[in-house]
Design an enzyme around this catalytic site. Structure first.
Site, PDB file in Angstrom:
ATOM      1  N   GLU A   1      -2.746  -9.158   3.814  1.00  0.00           N
ATOM      2  CA  GLU A   1      -2.947  -9.780   5.130  1.00  0.00           C
ATOM      3  C   GLU A   1      -4.367 -10.298   5.311  1.00  0.00           C
ATOM      4  OE1 GLU A   1      -4.826  -6.067   5.387  1.00  0.00           O
ATOM      5  OE2 GLU A   1      -2.751  -6.430   4.782  1.00  0.00           O
TER       6      GLU A   1
ATOM      7  N   HIS B   1      -3.721  -5.117   0.107  1.00  0.00           N
ATOM      8  CA  HIS B   1      -3.515  -5.626   1.469  1.00  0.00           C
ATOM      9  C   HIS B   1      -3.560  -7.157   1.496  1.00  0.00           C
ATOM     10  CE1 HIS B   1      -3.971  -1.833   3.922  1.00  0.00           C
ATOM     11  NE2 HIS B   1      -4.315  -1.437   2.712  1.00  0.00           N
TER      12      HIS B   1
ATOM     13  N   CYS C   1       0.828  -1.203   0.000  1.00  0.00           N
ATOM     14  CA  CYS C   1       0.000   0.000   0.000  1.00  0.00           C
ATOM     15  C   CYS C   1       0.870   1.264   0.000  1.00  0.00           C
ATOM     16  CB  CYS C   1      -0.979  -0.039   1.169  1.00  0.00           C
ATOM     17  SG  CYS C   1      -2.424   1.033   0.918  1.00  0.00           S
TER      18      CYS C   1
END
Length: 385
Positions: free
Chosen positions: A356, A354, A264
């Site tokens: 995660e 992202h 990001c």
């Protein structure tokens, strides 16, 4: 921001955009006034992770999903210690949350943390307006004695814009801390916290990485004081054009050819470190359903995004940079925005989204494995040397 946390169900509220368009509804969360950049998120779930993502600092988030708050709020899913959004806009909030992990309603949590919101808004019309006109400054005003629309509009137009905003220092950790590896420690990573989400070091810890999370003010000397096998640059809020310190630190990491991974804001920092520019998107990418193609494999991933800026790098060629050849590895299939970069002559790569998966699909989890493989390759080459 001024707020009250009493019951809000029947209190009038008004949302005022900087171009003069207004939407009327009811107070949701705390009562008062708040300001920020109006953006929309297309995720149908994961509102807790969105609210507590530091990347949303100084933004008023409009949820495109019509029903929000159905699963309440739990104590396991927050991505940081607090809600970071400046304001929250929903159409139909849940009257009664229903989930076995729920501890309180979303409305209660917003009031508890003093976050001003508005409900009963036609979020479809508001989202279409932002798509056509672009993200812009906004104010939410609620209470039984609202100012006139002219006064509210003047207040909105006095607020700072997101372009040129330097916000990382406002969200970063004040002190360094360590997330230990789960099981055997295989690697040590220095992670620069530009607005990091809690799940990110967790994903690395699951792969045997001991993560030293450092403040955004950390120097290259601070980074190498932990003797890292790799360096990570996190997500974060604001305009990457203001992040000169982070760019300087990354250039030092690149000059030492330490394995590097950014996500990001970290992707934008890598872009700048390589000599590319950045620019503000009209309305950005936000949500957990954004299609991205990994050009190195041809695979299409559904991914979680939150970015209003992007890297200006050529899609159709390999670029020469001060640190060797670089190429765009990932692109958004909606608009061809650059979503990933990598160096071809040393171990460094980044993505704009992202991986995660908090909240969001797990399509991009392989990127943490890719980072681990880079560190392992460099370690093995060092041992052979």
């Amino acid at each position: 921001m001024t707020t009250s946390t009493k019951g809000t169900a029947k209190i009038p509220a008004v949302l005022v955009l900087e171009d003069g368009r207004t939407f009327r509804g009811r107070a949701y969360g705390a009562v008062g006034e708040t300001f920020g950049e109006a953006v929309f998120s297309t995720g149908m779930t994961g509102y807790q992770e969105t609210l507590t993502d530091p990347s949303y600092h100084r933004q008023v988030v409009v949820m495109t999903a019509p029903h929000v708050g159905n699963t309440g709020v739990n104590d396991e899913d927050p991505e940081s210690q607090r809600i970071w959004v400046s304001g929250y806009v929903v159409r139909d909030p849940a009257r009664i949350p229903s989930n076995w992990r729920s501890r309180r309603s979303l409305d209660e949590e917003l009031r508890r943390q003093g976050v001003v919101g508005i409900s009963g808004v036609d979020t479809r019309a508001l989202t279409r307006h932002l798509r056509e006109r672009g993200a812009m400054r906004v104010g939410i005003f609620s209470g039984n004695a609202l100012p006139d629309e002219g006064t509210m509009l003047a207040e909105v137009r006095q607020q700072p814009e997101m372009q040129g905003a330097d916000l990382c220092a406002q969200v970063t950790t004040k002190e360094a801390y360590v997330v230990p590896a789960i099981g055997e420690r295989k690697f040590t990573v220095a992670a620069i916290d530009l607005g990091i989400k809690g799940m990110t070091p967790q994903r690395m810890a699951e792969r045997g990485i001991e993560v030293h999370v450092l403040p955004a003010t950390a120097t290259a000397e601070d980074v190498y004081a932990v003797n890292p096998d790799g360096v990570f640059f996190s997500n974060g809020p604001g305009d990457p054009a203001t992040a000169d310190h982070a760019v300087s630190v990354m250039r030092e990491v690149l000059s030492r050819k330490t394995p590097l991974f950014g996500i990001c804001f970290g992707n934008q920092i890598l872009g700048r470190a390589l000599g590319f520019g950045t620019y503000k998107l009209k309305y950005g990418h936000r949500g957990i359903n954004q299609p991205v193609q990994d050009r190195t494999t041809g695979k299409v991933e559904i991914t979680a995004h939150n970015h209003g800026f992007a890297v200006d790098a050529p899609l159709d060629k390999v670029s020469d940079t001060p640190f060797g050849r670089a190429e765009v590895t990932h692109v958004c299939l909606n608009d061809n925005v650059v979503e990933g970069l990598q160096l071809l002559d040393q171990p460094a790569f980044s993505v704009q989204y992202h991986p995660e998966a908090a909240a969001g699909p797990h399509d991009a989890a392989y990127l943490f494995d890719r980072f681990t493989s880079l560190m392992n390759t460099v370690l093995m080459e060092g041992q052979r040397a």
